[in-house]
Structures are given as structure tokens and as C-alpha cells.
Enzyme design. Sequence first.
Site, PDB file in Angstrom:
ATOM      1  N   HIS A 298       0.882  -1.161   0.000  1.00 19.85           N
ATOM      2  CA  HIS A 298       0.000   0.000   0.000  1.00 19.85           C
ATOM      3  C   HIS A 298       0.924   1.217   0.000  1.00 19.85           C
ATOM      4  O   HIS A 298       2.021   1.159   0.592  1.00 19.85           O
ATOM      5  CB  HIS A 298      -0.830   0.113   1.268  1.00 19.85           C
TER       6      HIS A 298
ATOM      7  N   ASP B 243       2.418   1.988   3.292  1.00 18.03           N
ATOM      8  CA  ASP B 243       3.395   1.031   3.832  1.00 18.03           C
ATOM      9  C   ASP B 243       4.805   1.461   3.460  1.00 18.03           C
ATOM     10  O   ASP B 243       5.748   1.263   4.222  1.00 18.03           O
ATOM     11  CB  ASP B 243       3.220  -0.379   3.250  1.00 18.03           C
TER      12      ASP B 243
ATOM     13  N   GLU C 103     -10.314  -7.239  -4.842  1.00 19.74           N
ATOM     14  CA  GLU C 103     -10.145  -8.270  -3.819  1.00 19.74           C
ATOM     15  C   GLU C 103     -11.432  -8.378  -2.998  1.00 19.74           C
ATOM     16  O   GLU C 103     -11.719  -7.514  -2.174  1.00 19.74           O
ATOM     17  CB  GLU C 103      -8.961  -7.892  -2.919  1.00 19.74           C
TER      18      GLU C 103
ATOM     19  N   HIS D 173     -10.732 -14.414   3.408  1.00 13.39           N
ATOM     20  CA  HIS D 173     -11.953 -13.709   3.002  1.00 13.39           C
ATOM     21  C   HIS D 173     -13.012 -14.713   2.539  1.00 13.39           C
ATOM     22  O   HIS D 173     -14.207 -14.521   2.774  1.00 13.39           O
ATOM     23  CB  HIS D 173     -11.661 -12.705   1.897  1.00 13.39           C
TER      24      HIS D 173
ATOM     25  N   ASP E 217      -4.284 -13.912  -2.448  1.00 12.69           N
ATOM     26  CA  ASP E 217      -3.698 -13.509  -1.173  1.00 12.69           C
ATOM     27  C   ASP E 217      -3.726 -14.728  -0.274  1.00 12.69           C
ATOM     28  O   ASP E 217      -4.793 -15.244   0.082  1.00 12.69           O
ATOM     29  CB  ASP E 217      -4.484 -12.353  -0.540  1.00 12.69           C
TER      30      ASP E 217
ATOM     31  N   ASP F 279     -10.687 -11.724  10.482  1.00  8.78           N
ATOM     32  CA  ASP F 279      -9.607 -11.919   9.521  1.00  8.78           C
ATOM     33  C   ASP F 279      -8.291 -12.068  10.281  1.00  8.78           C
ATOM     34  O   ASP F 279      -7.574 -11.094  10.478  1.00  8.78           O
ATOM     35  CB  ASP F 279      -9.589 -10.677   8.609  1.00  8.78           C
TER      36      ASP F 279
ATOM     37  N   ASP G  48      -5.592 -13.670   9.454  1.00  9.97           N
ATOM     38  CA  ASP G  48      -4.405 -13.575   8.586  1.00  9.97           C
ATOM     39  C   ASP G  48      -3.220 -14.405   9.074  1.00  9.97           C
ATOM     40  O   ASP G  48      -2.099 -13.913   9.188  1.00  9.97           O
ATOM     41  CB  ASP G  48      -3.969 -12.107   8.423  1.00  9.97           C
TER      42      ASP G  48
ATOM     43  N   ASP H 180      -0.472 -12.451   2.355  1.00  4.92           N
ATOM     44  CA  ASP H 180      -1.178 -11.422   3.133  1.00  4.92           C
ATOM     45  C   ASP H 180      -1.451 -12.020   4.520  1.00  4.92           C
ATOM     46  O   ASP H 180      -2.575 -12.338   4.882  1.00  4.92           O
ATOM     47  CB  ASP H 180      -2.472 -11.033   2.417  1.00  4.92           C
TER      48      ASP H 180
HETATM   49  C1  XLS Z   1      -7.572  -6.877   4.161  1.00  4.38           C
HETATM   50  C2  XLS Z   1      -7.021  -7.074   2.836  1.00  4.38           C
HETATM   51  C3  XLS Z   1      -5.858  -6.160   2.477  1.00  4.38           C
HETATM   52  C4  XLS Z   1      -5.654  -6.145   0.995  1.00  4.38           C
HETATM   53  C5  XLS Z   1      -4.863  -4.989   0.485  1.00  4.38           C
HETATM   54  O1  XLS Z   1      -8.303  -7.704   4.694  1.00  4.38           O
HETATM   55  O2  XLS Z   1      -6.677  -8.411   2.692  1.00  4.38           O
HETATM   56  O3  XLS Z   1      -4.720  -6.547   3.159  1.00  4.38           O
HETATM   57  O4  XLS Z   1      -5.045  -7.306   0.552  1.00  4.38           O
HETATM   58  O5  XLS Z   1      -5.453  -3.778   0.741  1.00  4.38           O
HETATM   59 NI    NI Z   2      -5.592  -9.193   1.101  1.00  7.10          NI
HETATM   60 NI    NI Z   3      -7.559  -9.740   4.353  1.00  4.56          NI
END
Ligand code: XLS
Ligand code: NI
Ligand code: NI
Length: 442
Positions: A107, A110, A238, A277, A302, A313, A315, A345
Site C-alpha cells: 500500500h 506502507d 479483492e 476472506h 492472497d 480476519d 491472517d 497477506d
Molecule cells: C484486508 C485485505 C488487504 C488487501 C490490500 O483484509 O486483505 O490486506 O489485501 O489492501
Molecule cells: Ni488481502
Molecule cells: Ni484480508
Amino acid sequence: MSIITGDKAFFKGIGQVQFEGRESKNPLAFRWYEADRVVAGKPMKDWLRFACAYWHSFNGDGSDPFGGRTHFFPWDQSADPLQRAKDKMDAAFEFMTKINLPFYCFHDVDLIEHTNDIQENEKRMSFITDYAKQKQAASGIELLWGTANLFSHVRYMNGAATNPDFHVLTHGAAQVKAALDATIKLGGSNYVFWGGREGYMSLLNTDMKREQEHLAKFLHVAKDYGRAQGFTGTFLIEPKPCEPTKHQYDYDAATVIGFLEHFGLQNDFKLNLEVNHATLAGHTFQHEVQVAAQAGLLGSMDANRGDYQNGWDTDQFPTSVNELAETMLILLEAGGLNKGGINFDAKIRRNSTDPEDLFYAHIGGMDTFARALIVADAVLQQSDYKKLRQQRYQSFDSGAGADFEAGKLDLVALRDYAVANGEPAMISGKQELYENIINQYI
Ligand code: XLS
Ligand code: NI
Ligand code: NI
């Protein structure tokens, strides 16, 4: 000073991570990921195209809703934001080089801290992308995709492209313009839109139709700008069903495909699908990948996983070979991701506080995908999987079934067939057999 490690190494004591094979006991080695090993006609690295997510790996600080940061980075020390950004980039390229990650994703915020001054932000982006260009050239690492963070700043609390205030939308546009310029400058293969707060918390205060039309207009102008600047890559949406908003407009793959087609965006946009997601949407990841693949809109992935007991989420890094082997079956049959890739991600846990934890996490993720790819290829090459699935549909291969597929039978003809042929025999779906086939090759 090496251009890859900058003037100091951040991951001291960790050397180049190598493939050592299944029997290796070295935690800093790959057991399955062998970049040049040929699977289904091309090197693993070309199927997988792994990418590092800048935000989780180099900005994420371990904080959660119940406590502040637990990750303290040596690259985050300088008082000067420009120097901090360079240090962070040195750390990122050192890490990616040592672990053999060929791509990265970012991003705008970032890469370098942003201010409330658009022109200052543009200068900062230009500064840090000059540096990124040098780092890319020296290391051979490429940009998989760039994106703009249109969800963290307070101004985006009611959304960006779908904000009821036009003025906020224009700030989102300014950020997207700069992020697109950066992506093009760095030769990025894709540009991603994840609809951070593009959705609603309450329908009572929301004109959903108008917001979705604004989102489509926004995507059109961004796409037109990118194309006019010579961007030939793919724009990616996404999908995510919720979080941070209660209901996100890009709910899942099927919803986004409908949206793209409705607003005439399907020739420039594809999908970037994220495992967690899919879980939040109540789907398997395999389902999402299949939906996109059969629409010809599978763009990128991702990689992460959710937690089966938690509804947010999380991750986490991927660890399930079974789940990903099923996904890789679809990927292999679809012919791959083309210019997309697999972006981690995913974040190390709050209490994973050693520098090598970032290595373990990525090694685990890369090995899991590599193993899943090998398994899926073996299933397709060596087992009866494809034949079995094809045979389930054999009644459509000839005779009246084939006529139906060709559009030659009307409703009455179908009825007459049923009458003439009586009650169908029971045919087993054999789900357990299919599941066993996958396990047989793990
Ligand atoms: C958030 C998203 C984010 C996107 C990029 O849940 O996964 O990380 O991949 O903005
Ligand atoms: Ni993502
Ligand atoms: Ni995400």
C-alpha cells in the site's frame, strides 16, 4: 555497502534459505519449495510467483484491540520519516532476497509515512519509489502489485469511493493516482483495489445504489488514467464480505463478477482472492477460485488462513496441505495465474517476536503451497480423479443428453424422455473416494 542489505544487515545471522529436502532438520530451510523444480511443464516458481506483503511483514507491529505493539523493528528507529522508509525498504529487500521471494506488494502508506498534504505525499512517494527502483534492479525482485490504503485515515471512516461526501472521494482519488503512478514506475504487474470501507454499517443511513454507482465510476476513472499512462497490467478487485464494515460491497467472487459485468469493467479487472476472506464469506477458498477461474477472471491470490473458531480476519500463515491441494487442482486445470501471484497477506502472531519468526512463517507458507502443487499435479497425472469426475457427466456425452447441451431439446422433449425411460438408477457421488485420492498423494 551492498545495495541489497543497505549499510547494515537487519537479519544478522540468517543466511540464504535453501531447499534441503524433506529429511532436513534445519528450520531455516525449504522442504518442498524448490524454485526451479519443474511441475506440470514449468518451474514451481512460475506457478507460484510468491510475493511478500509489505504491510504485515514490515509495518505490522503485533498490536491487537487489547494491547499495543509487541514487535519492535530495528528499521523503525530513525526520527526522519524518509530515512525510516529507506531503512524499512533495506530490511524488506534483505529479507526477500534471503528467503528467495521474487515479488512484493505494497500500500502507498506502507512504503512511506503519509501526511495530510497531498503534494508532500506525492513527493514522498516519488522519493521512495526512486529508491525501490534501485533495490529492484539490484536484487531482481519485482512488484506484483501496488495499492492505496483508503481505509486507515480518519477521513475514510465512511468509506472512500463510496463515501457520501464527494470531497472525501477526491482524496481517495489523489491517493489512487499516486499509487498507480508508483506501480507503473516500478513495473508492477497488477494494481489492486480492496474495498477497505466500501460498504455500510447501517442501511438506514445508506443509499446503496448510489454508493455502488460511485464505486463503479471511481474504478472507471482510475482504469482510464492507468491505461492513459501506459499501464498494461491487470486491475484486481479483492473480495471480502465484511470487516471493517458490516457488509462490504465486494462480498465474494460471484458478487464482484456480477458487479464488473454490470458496470462494463470485466475486460480490465480480474479478481484477487484471499483465503481468509473466502472463509468469512462462508465459502471454501476452492469455491472462490473455481468461480473466478470459470469466468476467466482469476487474477491473483492472497495467501493466508483464518481460524475455524474465530470469525475475523486473523491472517495466519497457511499450513493446510489438503485445503491448498484442492485449490491447486483448480489452478493447474485453469493453466495458472498468468501475471498474478501468491501474496502472503499474513502476519506472524503477536507473541512471535524473534526476527527469524518472519522466516519460519514464510518458509511454512511457501512449503505448504509447493507441496500442495506437487500433490495436485500427481493427482491429475497419476490418479483416476479427472476420469471419475468426467464419468459422472457421461450421460451428457451422447444421445439425448448431448442434444440437451446443444440446445436441441425443449421442455416437452425432456418430459417425454423422462416418461420413456422411467426412474433413474442411483449413482453414487463417491465423495469419500475423492477425498482419499487427495490424501493418497500427500
Ligand atoms: C484486508 C485485505 C488487504 C488487501 C490490500 O483484509 O486483505 O490486506 O489485501 O489492501
Ligand atoms: Ni488481502
Ligand atoms: Ni484480508
